[in-house]
Design a protein around this motif. Sequence first.
Motif, PDB file in Angstrom:
ATOM      1  N   TYR A  71      33.577  47.598  40.685  1.00 45.52           N
ATOM      2  CA  TYR A  71      34.376  48.811  40.659  1.00 45.52           C
ATOM      3  C   TYR A  71      35.840  48.419  40.822  1.00 45.52           C
ATOM      4  CZ  TYR A  71      36.421  53.033  42.762  1.00 45.52           C
ATOM      5  OH  TYR A  71      37.221  54.106  43.044  1.00 45.52           O
ATOM      6  N   THR A  72      36.731  49.082  40.063  1.00 43.69           N
ATOM      7  CA  THR A  72      38.161  48.843  40.233  1.00 43.69           C
ATOM      8  C   THR A  72      38.949  50.050  39.741  1.00 43.69           C
ATOM      9  OG1 THR A  72      39.930  47.206  39.941  1.00 43.69           O
ATOM     10  CG2 THR A  72      38.655  47.769  37.980  1.00 43.69           C
ATOM     11  N   THR A  73      40.146  50.194  40.231  1.00 36.59           N
ATOM     12  CA  THR A  73      41.043  51.224  39.743  1.00 36.59           C
ATOM     13  C   THR A  73      41.559  50.814  38.370  1.00 36.59           C
ATOM     14  OG1 THR A  73      41.717  51.739  42.003  1.00 36.59           O
ATOM     15  CG2 THR A  73      43.176  52.487  40.250  1.00 36.59           C
ATOM     16  N   GLY A  74      41.680  51.783  37.481  1.00 40.01           N
ATOM     17  CA  GLY A  74      42.191  51.515  36.143  1.00 40.01           C
ATOM     18  C   GLY A  74      41.095  51.109  35.173  1.00 40.01           C
ATOM     19  N   LYS A  75      41.543  50.707  33.982  1.00 39.32           N
ATOM     20  CA  LYS A  75      40.611  50.302  32.925  1.00 39.32           C
ATOM     21  C   LYS A  75      40.149  48.862  33.145  1.00 39.32           C
ATOM     22  CE  LYS A  75      41.846  53.397  29.257  1.00 39.32           C
ATOM     23  NZ  LYS A  75      41.974  53.550  27.814  1.00 39.32           N
ATOM     24  N   PRO A  76      38.982  48.509  32.569  1.00 42.00           N
ATOM     25  CA  PRO A  76      38.526  47.126  32.699  1.00 42.00           C
ATOM     26  C   PRO A  76      39.400  46.186  31.880  1.00 42.00           C
ATOM     27  CG  PRO A  76      37.070  48.360  31.254  1.00 42.00           C
ATOM     28  CD  PRO A  76      38.066  49.343  31.815  1.00 42.00           C
ATOM     29  N   GLU A  77      39.407  44.937  32.269  1.00 42.17           N
ATOM     30  CA  GLU A  77      40.146  43.921  31.522  1.00 42.17           C
ATOM     31  C   GLU A  77      39.215  43.245  30.527  1.00 42.17           C
ATOM     32  OE1 GLU A  77      42.696  41.147  33.768  1.00 42.17           O
ATOM     33  OE2 GLU A  77      41.975  42.243  35.534  1.00 42.17           O
ATOM     34  N   HIS A  78      39.732  42.961  29.352  1.00 42.39           N
ATOM     35  CA  HIS A  78      39.030  42.123  28.390  1.00 42.39           C
ATOM     36  C   HIS A  78      39.675  40.750  28.491  1.00 42.39           C
ATOM     37  CE1 HIS A  78      37.923  46.094  26.850  1.00 42.39           C
ATOM     38  NE2 HIS A  78      36.870  45.493  26.342  1.00 42.39           N
ATOM     39  N   VAL A  79      38.878  39.743  28.820  1.00 41.48           N
ATOM     40  CA  VAL A  79      39.386  38.389  29.026  1.00 41.48           C
ATOM     41  C   VAL A  79      38.575  37.399  28.199  1.00 41.48           C
ATOM     42  CG1 VAL A  79      40.226  38.909  31.360  1.00 41.48           C
ATOM     43  CG2 VAL A  79      37.923  37.991  31.055  1.00 41.48           C
ATOM     44  N   GLU A  80      39.141  36.222  27.989  1.00 40.24           N
ATOM     45  CA  GLU A  80      38.407  35.136  27.340  1.00 40.24           C
ATOM     46  C   GLU A  80      37.761  34.280  28.414  1.00 40.24           C
ATOM     47  OE1 GLU A  80      41.089  33.105  24.714  1.00 40.24           O
ATOM     48  OE2 GLU A  80      40.860  34.645  23.171  1.00 40.24           O
ATOM     49  N   GLN A  81      36.511  33.908  28.190  1.00 42.07           N
ATOM     50  CA  GLN A  81      35.765  33.113  29.164  1.00 42.07           C
ATOM     51  C   GLN A  81      35.164  31.896  28.471  1.00 42.07           C
ATOM     52  OE1 GLN A  81      35.402  33.798  32.520  1.00 42.07           O
ATOM     53  NE2 GLN A  81      34.358  31.837  32.672  1.00 42.07           N
ATOM     54  N   PRO A  82      35.678  30.694  28.781  1.00 39.95           N
ATOM     55  CA  PRO A  82      35.099  29.487  28.172  1.00 39.95           C
ATOM     56  C   PRO A  82      33.815  29.062  28.890  1.00 39.95           C
ATOM     57  CG  PRO A  82      36.987  28.923  29.530  1.00 39.95           C
ATOM     58  CD  PRO A  82      36.852  30.410  29.577  1.00 39.95           C
ATOM     59  N   ILE A  83      32.791  28.717  28.088  1.00 36.95           N
ATOM     60  CA  ILE A  83      31.536  28.199  28.624  1.00 36.95           C
ATOM     61  C   ILE A  83      31.058  27.099  27.689  1.00 36.95           C
ATOM     62  CG2 ILE A  83      29.115  28.706  29.179  1.00 36.95           C
ATOM     63  CD1 ILE A  83      29.931  31.553  29.763  1.00 36.95           C
ATOM     64  N   ASN A  84      30.910  25.916  28.231  1.00 34.32           N
ATOM     65  CA  ASN A  84      30.408  24.762  27.466  1.00 34.32           C
ATOM     66  C   ASN A  84      31.132  24.579  26.135  1.00 34.32           C
ATOM     67  OD1 ASN A  84      28.488  24.253  29.483  1.00 34.32           O
ATOM     68  ND2 ASN A  84      27.040  25.660  28.536  1.00 34.32           N
ATOM     69  N   GLY A  85      32.443  24.668  26.153  1.00 38.52           N
ATOM     70  CA  GLY A  85      33.239  24.424  24.958  1.00 38.52           C
ATOM     71  C   GLY A  85      33.345  25.600  24.004  1.00 38.52           C
ATOM     72  N   GLN A  86      32.694  26.700  24.317  1.00 39.16           N
ATOM     73  CA  GLN A  86      32.782  27.893  23.477  1.00 39.16           C
ATOM     74  C   GLN A  86      33.488  28.994  24.264  1.00 39.16           C
ATOM     75  OE1 GLN A  86      29.124  29.082  21.646  1.00 39.16           O
ATOM     76  NE2 GLN A  86      29.994  30.905  20.743  1.00 39.16           N
ATOM     77  N   THR A  87      34.341  29.765  23.580  1.00 35.40           N
ATOM     78  CA  THR A  87      35.071  30.845  24.229  1.00 35.40           C
ATOM     79  C   THR A  87      34.455  32.183  23.848  1.00 35.40           C
ATOM     80  OG1 THR A  87      37.097  29.538  24.207  1.00 35.40           O
ATOM     81  CG2 THR A  87      37.340  31.909  24.521  1.00 35.40           C
ATOM     82  N   TYR A  88      34.174  32.987  24.857  1.00 35.93           N
ATOM     83  CA  TYR A  88      33.554  34.298  24.674  1.00 35.93           C
ATOM     84  C   TYR A  88      34.526  35.400  25.100  1.00 35.93           C
ATOM     85  CZ  TYR A  88      29.085  31.793  24.497  1.00 35.93           C
ATOM     86  OH  TYR A  88      28.062  30.957  24.162  1.00 35.93           O
ATOM     87  N   ASN A  89      34.348  36.576  24.535  1.00 34.21           N
ATOM     88  CA  ASN A  89      35.061  37.766  24.992  1.00 34.21           C
ATOM     89  C   ASN A  89      34.272  38.359  26.151  1.00 34.21           C
ATOM     90  OD1 ASN A  89      37.130  37.694  23.029  1.00 34.21           O
ATOM     91  ND2 ASN A  89      35.711  38.546  21.534  1.00 34.21           N
ATOM     92  N   ALA A  90      34.919  38.473  27.296  1.00 33.79           N
ATOM     93  CA  ALA A  90      34.249  38.924  28.510  1.00 33.79           C
ATOM     94  C   ALA A  90      34.912  40.184  29.055  1.00 33.79           C
ATOM     95  CB  ALA A  90      34.284  37.811  29.560  1.00 33.79           C
ATOM     96  N   ILE A  91      34.214  40.813  29.970  1.00 34.14           N
ATOM     97  CA  ILE A  91      34.713  41.998  30.683  1.00 34.14           C
ATOM     98  C   ILE A  91      34.948  41.591  32.130  1.00 34.14           C
ATOM     99  CG2 ILE A  91      34.038  44.256  31.602  1.00 34.14           C
ATOM    100  CD1 ILE A  91      34.623  44.520  28.753  1.00 34.14           C
ATOM    101  N   LYS A  92      36.085  42.018  32.657  1.00 33.27           N
ATOM    102  CA  LYS A  92      36.402  41.731  34.054  1.00 33.27           C
ATOM    103  C   LYS A  92      36.740  43.039  34.754  1.00 33.27           C
ATOM    104  CE  LYS A  92      39.445  39.107  37.055  1.00 33.27           C
ATOM    105  NZ  LYS A  92      40.620  38.232  37.136  1.00 33.27           N
ATOM    106  N   ILE A  93      36.055  43.263  35.852  1.00 31.82           N
ATOM    107  CA  ILE A  93      36.339  44.411  36.716  1.00 31.82           C
ATOM    108  C   ILE A  93      36.447  43.861  38.129  1.00 31.82           C
ATOM    109  CG2 ILE A  93      35.373  46.499  37.733  1.00 31.82           C
ATOM    110  CD1 ILE A  93      34.470  47.352  35.062  1.00 31.82           C
ATOM    111  N   GLY A  94      37.620  44.005  38.715  1.00 28.09           N
ATOM    112  CA  GLY A  94      37.863  43.406  40.015  1.00 28.09           C
ATOM    113  C   GLY A  94      37.732  41.896  39.878  1.00 28.09           C
ATOM    114  N   ASN A  95      36.853  41.293  40.664  1.00 27.24           N
ATOM    115  CA  ASN A  95      36.648  39.847  40.570  1.00 27.24           C
ATOM    116  C   ASN A  95      35.328  39.500  39.892  1.00 27.24           C
ATOM    117  OD1 ASN A  95      34.935  40.676  42.580  1.00 27.24           O
ATOM    118  ND2 ASN A  95      35.493  39.082  44.032  1.00 27.24           N
ATOM    119  N   LYS A  96      34.690  40.467  39.236  1.00 29.66           N
ATOM    120  CA  LYS A  96      33.407  40.259  38.562  1.00 29.66           C
ATOM    121  C   LYS A  96      33.606  40.156  37.050  1.00 29.66           C
ATOM    122  CE  LYS A  96      30.978  40.589  42.294  1.00 29.66           C
ATOM    123  NZ  LYS A  96      30.308  39.427  42.858  1.00 29.66           N
TER     124      LYS A  96
END
Length: 102
Positions: A71-96
């Motif tokens: 849970y967080t105030t405001g809209k969720p963040e869309h971030v890039e998340q690298p895993i094993n050499g591949q970059t994925y589009n991820a969702i970040k809310i607070g520290n999750k």
Amino acid sequence: MNYYRITAYDKKHNYSCIIDSNGMFEKLWQFSSYLLQKGFEIIEVSKQENMLDIDIKPIKESSNKLFLRAYTTGKPEHVEQPINGQTYNAIKIGNKIYIPNK
């Protein structure tokens, strides 16, 4: 398996959340419809087999309850998340963070 995760935004109260359902709904669209009826805007929808958990562990027990995972105030963040050499589009809310569509 009926394990689903939805990232939703409540414009009226300006907060975002990640909610999991493990058995409460037979179909993913039913979960989405339920949240829409509660006034949420749906940001992402995922079945367990299509998402990658970064720091949110799945709920093990099947239940007729919803589980607030982040849970967080405001809209969720869309971030890039690298895993094993591949970059994925991820969702970040607070520290999750999770990847809705691997």
